[in-house]
Design an enzyme around this catalytic site. Sequence first.
Site, PDB file in Angstrom:
ATOM      1  N   ASP A  57      -1.650   1.343  -3.645  1.00 17.20           N
ATOM      2  CA  ASP A  57      -2.385   0.261  -4.311  1.00 17.20           C
ATOM      3  C   ASP A  57      -3.771   0.693  -4.750  1.00 17.20           C
ATOM      4  O   ASP A  57      -4.571  -0.127  -5.195  1.00 17.20           O
ATOM      5  CB  ASP A  57      -2.464  -0.977  -3.421  1.00 17.20           C
ATOM      6  CG  ASP A  57      -3.172  -0.723  -2.099  1.00 17.20           C
ATOM      7  OD1 ASP A  57      -3.238   0.438  -1.660  1.00 17.20           O
ATOM      8  OD2 ASP A  57      -3.651  -1.685  -1.479  1.00 17.20           O
ATOM      9  N   ASP A  86      -6.505   1.546  -3.363  1.00 13.28           N
ATOM     10  CA  ASP A  86      -7.770   1.174  -2.729  1.00 13.28           C
ATOM     11  C   ASP A  86      -8.325   2.312  -1.878  1.00 13.28           C
ATOM     12  O   ASP A  86      -9.443   2.236  -1.379  1.00 13.28           O
ATOM     13  CB  ASP A  86      -7.636  -0.115  -1.912  1.00 13.28           C
ATOM     14  CG  ASP A  86      -6.666   0.007  -0.746  1.00 13.28           C
ATOM     15  OD1 ASP A  86      -5.920   1.011  -0.667  1.00 13.28           O
ATOM     16  OD2 ASP A  86      -6.631  -0.917   0.087  1.00 13.28           O
ATOM     17  N   ASP A 127      -3.659   6.215  -2.942  1.00 18.23           N
ATOM     18  CA  ASP A 127      -2.506   5.629  -2.270  1.00 18.23           C
ATOM     19  C   ASP A 127      -1.846   4.610  -3.196  1.00 18.23           C
ATOM     20  O   ASP A 127      -2.250   4.451  -4.353  1.00 18.23           O
ATOM     21  CB  ASP A 127      -2.894   5.025  -0.917  1.00 18.23           C
ATOM     22  CG  ASP A 127      -3.800   3.810  -1.032  1.00 18.23           C
ATOM     23  OD1 ASP A 127      -4.366   3.577  -2.118  1.00 18.23           O
ATOM     24  OD2 ASP A 127      -3.942   3.082  -0.033  1.00 18.23           O
ATOM     25  N   SER A 175       0.832  -1.201   0.000  1.00 18.71           N
ATOM     26  CA  SER A 175       0.000   0.000   0.000  1.00 18.71           C
ATOM     27  C   SER A 175       0.868   1.253   0.000  1.00 18.71           C
ATOM     28  O   SER A 175       1.633   1.488  -0.929  1.00 18.71           O
ATOM     29  CB  SER A 175      -0.946  -0.038   1.199  1.00 18.71           C
ATOM     30  OG  SER A 175      -1.851   1.034   1.159  1.00 18.71           O
TER      31      SER A 175
END
Length: 459
Positions: A250, A252, A248, A99
Amino acid sequence: MAPQLSEFVKAYDVRGLVGSQLTPEVMEAIGAAAVAVTGERSWAVGHDMRDSGPGFAEAFARGAVKAGASVVEAGLCSTDMLYFIAGQRNVAGAMFTASHNPAEYNGLKLCLPAARPIGLDTGLADIRDRAQAILDGEPAPEAQTPGTVTQEDFLAAYAAYMRELVDLSGIRPLKVVVDAGNGMGGHTVPAVLGDQLLAGLPIEIDPLYFELDGSFPNHEANPLEPANIVDLQERVRVVGADLGLAFDGDADRCFVVDADGEPVAPSTITALIATRELAKHPGSTVCHNLICSKAVPEIVAEHGGTPERTRVGHSYIKAVMAEKDAVFGGEHSGHYYFRDFWFADTGMLAAMHVLAAAGETDRSLSELSDEFVRYTASGEINSKVADPHAKIDEVATHFDAQDDVETDRLDGLTLAFGDGSWANLRPSNTEPLLRLNVEGPDKASMEGLRDDILRIVRN
C-alpha cells in the site's frame, strides 16, 4: 453464523481472509458502525489493487451512507494518499488494504479527520463491537436522511502536494530503480516522480513490477524480508543506478538500497531525514520508536533537536508526535511520519527526502549514510513461546543481578548496558511470539548479548 470480528480486528487495523472473514456484509456493518461510533458525517474511502477492494469500498460506503454520512469514493489509493485526502479535506478515512499480506487477505485502516489514527484504544474496539452486534441481528443505524456518494480522483493533487514539501528540481541527475512489488507504488510513483507531470526532473526511474496486481506474481510486497528485495538489488547493480527504492503493497513504507545493492537500515534513514527536518525547523522534537538505533537520538540531539522515544506501532508514535508537535518520526519497520503530512506515515515523502539528500551531494548514498551508522544491530529475531510475558519476566530476572544494566517496561522489556549495548524483547500483538532486537558498539558485543537472551527465551 456471523464472522467473529475479534478474530481479525487487530490493534491498529483490520486484516483477514477474503470470503471466510471479510465479506461485503462485514464491511457494510463496519461502515455503519464507524459513522455511529465516531459521529463523523464526512468520509473518504479508497482501496488498493486487490480484487476485493472495490466491492469492499462500495459496501463500506453503503453502510456509512445509510447511517447518514456523505462519502467521497477516491478509487485506487496508496494508504498515504488516503491520509492526504483525510488531511486536506478534513474528513474521516477508510482505506481498504492488507499492505504486504498475501493475496488471499484484505483489510481496512480507519482514520479520523486530519488523518488522526483509530486503533483499538481510540475507537476501533467500539466500532468492532457495534458492527458485531449488527451482524448478529441488531438493526443497523439508519438516518432519516441518507448521505450522498460522489467520486473524485485525488492523484494529481496528492502528487502536487508532495512536490511542494520536497523540491527535487535542483538536484544532480540520479538514476533510481524503483520496485513497486505490483503494489500501489506503481500508481503513485509515476505521478509524483514521472516525466508526464514533472518535465525536466533530473531523475531517471527504472521501474520494476509497476503493474498493479493483487496476486503479487513476482514477490511479496514486503521489502522488510530480504528475499523480496533481491530483484531490486540485482537491478541496481546491473544498470549502475545511484540507489534503489522498494515500496510495500500500500506504499506507506519505503526501503532503500545503495548503489552496491546494500540495504540502508531504516534507522539510518530516520537519522538522515531527521537532520534535514531539523535544518528547516531548528530545535524541534523528533520521535523514534524504542528499537531504532541508539544513533538516532544521539544524532537528533547533536543537531539541536529533542529526541522522543515511543512504543512500537503507528498509533503510539502518531499520538506522541501530535502531543509534542514533533516535526518527524521514524520506525525500524520503514514507517516515516511527518508533521507536514498531518503526523501520518508516507513512504513517498521519505523516498523524496532520500533522493533530495543524495542529489544535493556528489558523494554516493553509501558514503552519505555512513555518517549515521554507529552501532551493530541484530535485526528483529522472532521466537515462538507458549507464554511470552513469563519469558520476558525470566529474562528480566536473569539480568536483575547485574550492576551495569538499566531496565524499563515501556514496550516489553528494554535492557541498557554500560558499554552502550541494549536489547528490547517484546510480545507480538497477534501471535505467540517474542520479538528481540539487540544493538551493540561492535559485532562481538551485540552477538554475545543476543545469544545470552536467546538461550533463555528458547530454553
